[in-house]
Write an enzyme that holds these catalytic residues in place. Sequence first.
Site, short mmCIF file in Angstrom:
data_model
loop_
_atom_site.label_atom_id
_atom_site.label_comp_id
_atom_site.label_asym_id
_atom_site.label_seq_id
_atom_site.Cartn_x
_atom_site.Cartn_y
_atom_site.Cartn_z
N ARG A 1 -53.20 -52.26 9.97
CA ARG A 1 -52.08 -51.34 9.72
C ARG A 1 -52.08 -50.17 10.68
O ARG A 1 -51.03 -49.58 10.96
CB ARG A 1 -52.14 -50.86 8.26
CG ARG A 1 -53.34 -50.03 7.89
CD ARG A 1 -53.58 -49.98 6.40
NE ARG A 1 -54.04 -51.27 5.89
CZ ARG A 1 -54.27 -51.52 4.60
NH1 ARG A 1 -54.09 -50.56 3.70
NH2 ARG A 1 -54.67 -52.71 4.21
N LYS B 1 -67.58 -56.84 7.63
CA LYS B 1 -67.27 -57.90 6.66
C LYS B 1 -68.56 -58.59 6.22
O LYS B 1 -69.47 -58.81 7.02
CB LYS B 1 -66.32 -58.91 7.29
CG LYS B 1 -64.93 -58.36 7.58
CD LYS B 1 -64.03 -59.42 8.15
CE LYS B 1 -62.66 -58.84 8.48
NZ LYS B 1 -61.93 -58.43 7.27
#
Length: 635
Positions: free
Chosen positions: A492, A418
């Site tokens: 996910r 990130k």
Amino acid sequence: MTPSVLVALAAIGRSASAFASNSNTLPSTTTARRTFLTAAARRNSRSQQSSTAAFKKHARMAAVAAYNNNNGIHTSKYTMLRMSGGADDATDDTKAVPFTTWSFDAPCETMEFSPLHPATVQLADALVTDDADLVIVGVYAPPEKEDDDDDEEGTSTAVELTGAAKALDDELGGVLSEVLLEDKKYKAKAGAATAVTRVVTVGSDGAKKTTKFALVGLGAADKISDVSSGVASKIGTAIATACDSQKGVSTCTVVLPSSISLSDVSCSFYSKLYADNRYRTGDKIKTPAEDLTSVSIVLEDSEETSTSTIEEGVKLAKGVYLTKDIVNSPHNVLNSLSLASSAVKLAEESGGTIQTTILDKDECEKRGMGAFLGVARGSETEPKFIHMKYTPKSGEVKRKIGIVGKGLLFDTGGYNIKTAMMELMKFDCGGSAAVFGAARAIAALAPEGVEVHFCVAACENMISSKSYVPSDILTASNGKTIEVLNTDAEGRLTLADALVFADEELGCDKIVELSTLTGACMVALGKGVSGVFTKDDDLAKQIADASEATGDKSWRMPMPDEYNEQLESKIADIQNIGTRYGGAITAALFLQNFVSKDKPFAHVDIAGPVWDDGSGATGYGAKLVTELIVQESKQ
């Protein structure tokens, strides 16, 4: 490093060596954890009975003492004095360790729970103002006029005092009327309070007493009992705010209509007074409404004295507290081990209604959880798959519900690291936090007829020589292969195996999953609303009803099948991301691959509402899930 610190570290090292040489005196990890959890439970119980001053400092002091005693570490007089706010001029060279539950060589294995605010909320059978420091009286908003322009002075209907408010105003010689005259723009909107007015009275003994009075808006009279309006929650928040802002208030009396939801009032009252002091010491400890000891509620036109509905709100508030605690916790305290120990603690305090099972790495491998384990490979701590099963006290089960939460306890993004918001990535466990908070509330409320399975695949998304990388192929526990195109789409992957577990191994009748999954959902709905993705209309309505009843706002989102094309892989069954457009939708479509097609399933993306930049964790999701389960129990 100062000489005093070196001396302290050397002393700790000698102590550790001495214990290591005598295996009989070194408690096992399990024993130490249970001892710590038991001590924490005792502290939480005592905090309800202790004085408000003790409430400000007991958590940190008891935590340090319990941990140090269990591990043979001497707790100095200076340390305890400093944590209690004293010993400002102490010269002892023994300094307090900021976090005593972890060390350089070992990760933290426990997470402390914040205690509920010690003030009590109770029902009173009559309005007695003599004993109250603050009196808050509910007033209805005036009927709305057509073409009413609030900007034009004198065109709006004025607020009228009726019932108990009118009787109290007469008793006080028109003081409350004067408050309304001074604030002509006040419209008594739900939760809106007036300025406080001080009234000096003389008792029968000749002693003078100052009592503070304020009005709080109830909104329109025809909406007071409408749970979807959120009136009760706004009023509970307003009461807490008034008690906090008015210093020195020990007792508060509130006059409300009998049709209001006391459960919502008490839940929002305590939620507003939440304070996370687990990592503060001395005068840095903050206690909202620090002098408050009790709130008495008087219901108009009612002789009700049962506190059962108030207690329901308290139980729900404890769940909200836990949800906030988990999201607020830094990663050096909250990891897969400490979250798993928190699940064990929930089972211990549930009275037998919750059974906790922790699957370690080997158990996960036996089940073929390759997607989950692929993400977890880079973590310092081993992955823990947490399964908490709620069983009603009667044992009668009509349906089984699966509640799955994303348990990424810190997300660096992996090798797709990130570039922004890294410091906020402790809130990536918001889904698991909502699951834990709901589990705590459900265990206390004990709804009948429904068995609930709370599932969390707990790990971190970190960078190491073992971490998964873009282009890896992972195999989920249902046999589907997944091409990893972006390691920052990790949630996910962990959820894939959690969903298969809830679907196939547990056989849940319906499954609801919550996760801070995509920034795309935040772009679409902002930071106050979650996105609900489901193809089952009945389940969508259930979630919408629960959302309206609790104030945890949500909005149903589309799931067009043609977007599945974005997830087609060149070399595997599916890839873990789509294009830059519709990212929240493709994430939801990805998850559908791991739940049976004929099973009701909903994905709730809570990336927006789980965190507030001003106050931190919001507690979002705990009330939503709890209400959903309570609804199920009534069907």
